[in-house]
Design a protein around this motif. Structure first.
Motif, mmCIF file in Angstrom:
data_model
loop_
_atom_site.group_PDB
_atom_site.id
_atom_site.type_symbol
_atom_site.label_atom_id
_atom_site.label_comp_id
_atom_site.label_asym_id
_atom_site.label_seq_id
_atom_site.Cartn_x
_atom_site.Cartn_y
_atom_site.Cartn_z
ATOM 1 N N LEU A 235 15.838 -13.874 29.600
ATOM 2 C CA LEU A 235 14.673 -14.476 28.940
ATOM 3 C C LEU A 235 14.958 -14.743 27.468
ATOM 4 N N MET A 236 15.628 -13.790 26.833
ATOM 5 C CA MET A 236 15.982 -13.974 25.425
ATOM 6 C C MET A 236 16.832 -15.236 25.233
ATOM 7 N N LEU A 237 17.845 -15.407 26.097
ATOM 8 C CA LEU A 237 18.694 -16.590 26.008
ATOM 9 C C LEU A 237 17.911 -17.858 26.318
ATOM 10 N N ALA A 238 17.085 -17.791 27.372
ATOM 11 C CA ALA A 238 16.315 -18.962 27.788
ATOM 12 C C ALA A 238 15.363 -19.406 26.680
ATOM 13 N N GLU A 239 14.813 -18.427 25.954
ATOM 14 C CA GLU A 239 13.894 -18.748 24.868
ATOM 15 C C GLU A 239 14.587 -19.502 23.739
ATOM 16 N N THR A 240 15.901 -19.281 23.581
ATOM 17 C CA THR A 240 16.637 -20.003 22.533
ATOM 18 C C THR A 240 17.087 -21.378 23.028
ATOM 19 N N GLY A 241 16.659 -21.733 24.253
ATOM 20 C CA GLY A 241 16.996 -23.051 24.780
ATOM 21 C C GLY A 241 18.222 -23.094 25.658
ATOM 22 N N LEU A 242 18.871 -21.942 25.856
ATOM 23 C CA LEU A 242 20.065 -21.914 26.708
ATOM 24 C C LEU A 242 19.655 -21.885 28.174
ATOM 25 N N ARG A 243 20.429 -22.580 28.994
ATOM 26 C CA ARG A 243 20.153 -22.582 30.432
ATOM 27 C C ARG A 243 21.040 -21.545 31.112
ATOM 28 N N ILE A 244 20.412 -20.660 31.879
ATOM 29 C CA ILE A 244 21.169 -19.559 32.469
ATOM 30 C C ILE A 244 21.012 -19.490 33.990
ATOM 31 N N ALA A 245 22.138 -19.361 34.672
ATOM 32 C CA ALA A 245 22.133 -19.189 36.126
ATOM 33 C C ALA A 245 22.602 -17.774 36.440
ATOM 34 N N VAL A 246 21.966 -17.147 37.429
ATOM 35 C CA VAL A 246 22.329 -15.779 37.813
ATOM 36 C C VAL A 246 22.780 -15.772 39.271
#
Lengths: 330, 330
Positions: free
Chosen positions: A72-83
């Motif tokens: 969530l922290m990364l996503a909030e900075t605009g980064l797209r994350i796949a798990v």
């Protein structure tokens, strides 16, 4: 759908196409394998590279909570994350460590995040190939970060470490000064050790545990791919989302250094080479059990050997000759 | 000498021919391999079966002294005994655990005993095949007992256990009540545990250690190939030659039971099957590194993959196709 269409849609960031692509690479059917290979080859040309982070930790250390908070922290900075998950244990139980998306409910609803449940797969070799291909599809789909989660038991860490740019070990605060039986080999693979649960009553224990690991890391042989101070041990609190920004800053510092010094490129090249060789070896051995004609010939020869009609070495030599003269299937 | 002549002489019990035969099976040269296979196939028809005893123990437990005392006791009763060694560690040092026959000076001079120094070999797979073939030659030469010695480190016990009728673990008396870090897997392979050095001051400790192991053995799952009371732990003193007759009586009791119940035959059949399959797998993989043309093709493909020109999976699939279409060598 044509594979070329599917590739285009994945490259355009279409989630449903990505999910469909991953289902394709997870299939064992021969025609699906062929299509999957076609798909991954087409998508290689996008040239996109995500940061691949491997995350390992035994059950109970708070991996899901960490991924949710960190993601969530990364996503909030605009980064797209796949798990993604590598979970050999789910093969046994039929369950899946990521099957329940409620485990990471908020992250799974975030528009910049994509969580793929772990497939119930057979053996580690197959899991490795499927996960690598799923990672490649996520990269091609434009994700900035692909996080590959694994349970810290058995050989899955080694597999994950061989397909990521950064390997993070998540640990729990330990009572006493033992190092939780973390195997030396696993320690040696870690780029960053995060001692979780540094909150409330456990905070002092987490701090002490972290110091113990920092000490243990200093005893390891210096690796060429590390700048000064790495590998590093830090405390975090996934539930309080504390220390995650510092951990991310350390990851970026490490990766930045490796990019500048060409260690990033060298590691990816070595990994590609490793997986190529591994796939050739696996493919050669797979024919023994997967090709019905070869399997029958093996069983027949094994029976004759067990009955003492042929010696094991002579029978093996004859079988190897036979395999070399056999016409290719299909 | 013709292989048929060599086979005849070995079958007639000629020591020099046996030594020459073992040297042949230890060779890596392609023409020697072919001759070795011819030799072992010819000798299979003698139908002779020795009792194959695997003996494992870490350095310092007194393996040489035990083999000397135990071997002399057997030789004095008229039994012919051959001693071979599986020593993966000698590959590293270039030395050999059996290189110095003075280690078992009296036994090596006994007319009923034959001691073969351990070859300095490369990897365990190769060692396994060579040792199995050496065992087969000793059997064909008419030995009653073939003792296969291995150092109790790494995977060599598993290899030896897969080629013997009886697996004996030699241990030293342990201070404290820990079980000397013997791995559970090794314990599970043992048919007989002998706690050595039950003499002088160490006698009480040896007795206590033996009781600890007996307790540990009772906790293991019952194996179908064991009569009541097995696997068993006993004390011996190799230097005083004490307890060796009792140990030998237990071995005969166990083997007698297994012969009557067909477990002997079943185990040999399962081992032959295992080695056949293992040799096929090894042969398939060996071609990748041993065949110059294939090795060059692999290196070239790996380079292209490392440079990012080809994907690892597509390159592996192409290589597997290529391997299947390649004409057989020679």
């Amino acid at each position: 759908m044509q594979i070329s269409d599917l590739a285009d849609r994945i490259a355009a960031g279409d989630r449903r196409a990505l999910a469909r692509g991953i289902t394709l690479v997870e299939s064992n059917r021969a025609d699906h394998r062929k299509a999957a290979l076609d798909l991954t080859e087409r998508l290689r040309t996008t040239g996109r590279e995500a940061l691949r982070i491997g995350l390992s930790g035994t059950p109970g250390v708070g991996k899901s909570t960490f991924i949710e908070s960190f993601g969530l922290m990364l996503a909030e900075t605009g980064l797209r994350i796949a798990v993604l998950a590598v979970d050999p244990s789910s093969a046994r139980t039929g369950g899946s460590i990521l099957g329940d998306k409620t485990r990471m409910e908020r992250l799974s609803r975030h528009p910049s995040a994509y969580i793929r449940p772990s497939p119930s797969q057979s053996h580690l070799g197959g899991i490795a190939r499927r996960t690598r291909e799923a990672v490649a599809l996520c990269e091609a789909a434009g994700f900035d970060i692909v996080l590959i989660e694994t349970v810290g038991v058995g050989q899955s860490e080694t597999v994950v470490a061989e397909m990521c740019d950064l390997f993070v070990l998540l640990l729990a605060p330990a009572g006493g000064d033992e190092l939780q039986g973390v195997k030396r080999g696993i320690m040696e693979m870690a780029d960053l050790i995060l001692v979780n649960k540094a909150d409330g009553d456990l905070k002092p224990v987490a701090t002490r545990t972290c110091a113990d690991y920092a000490g243990a890391l200093r005893l390891l042989r210096r690796r060429p791919q590390d700048p000064d101070g790495f590998p590093k041990a830090m405390t975090v609190s996934a539930v309080e989302a504390a220390g995650l920004d510092t951990a991310w800053a350390e990851m970026r510092a490490l990766i930045g250094w490796r990019r500048e010094t060409d260690h990033w490129t060298a590691r990816r090249a070595a990994q590609s080479r490793h997986w190529f060789e591994e796939e050739v070896r696996r493919g050669l051995l797979a024919a023994l059990t997967e090709d019905p004609a070869i399997r029958a010939a093996m069983a027949d020869a094994a029976r004759r050997v067990a009955e003492g009609l042929d010696g094991p070495d002579a029978a093996a030599a004859a079988m190897l000759q036979d395999l070399r003269h056999r016409p290719a299937p299909g």
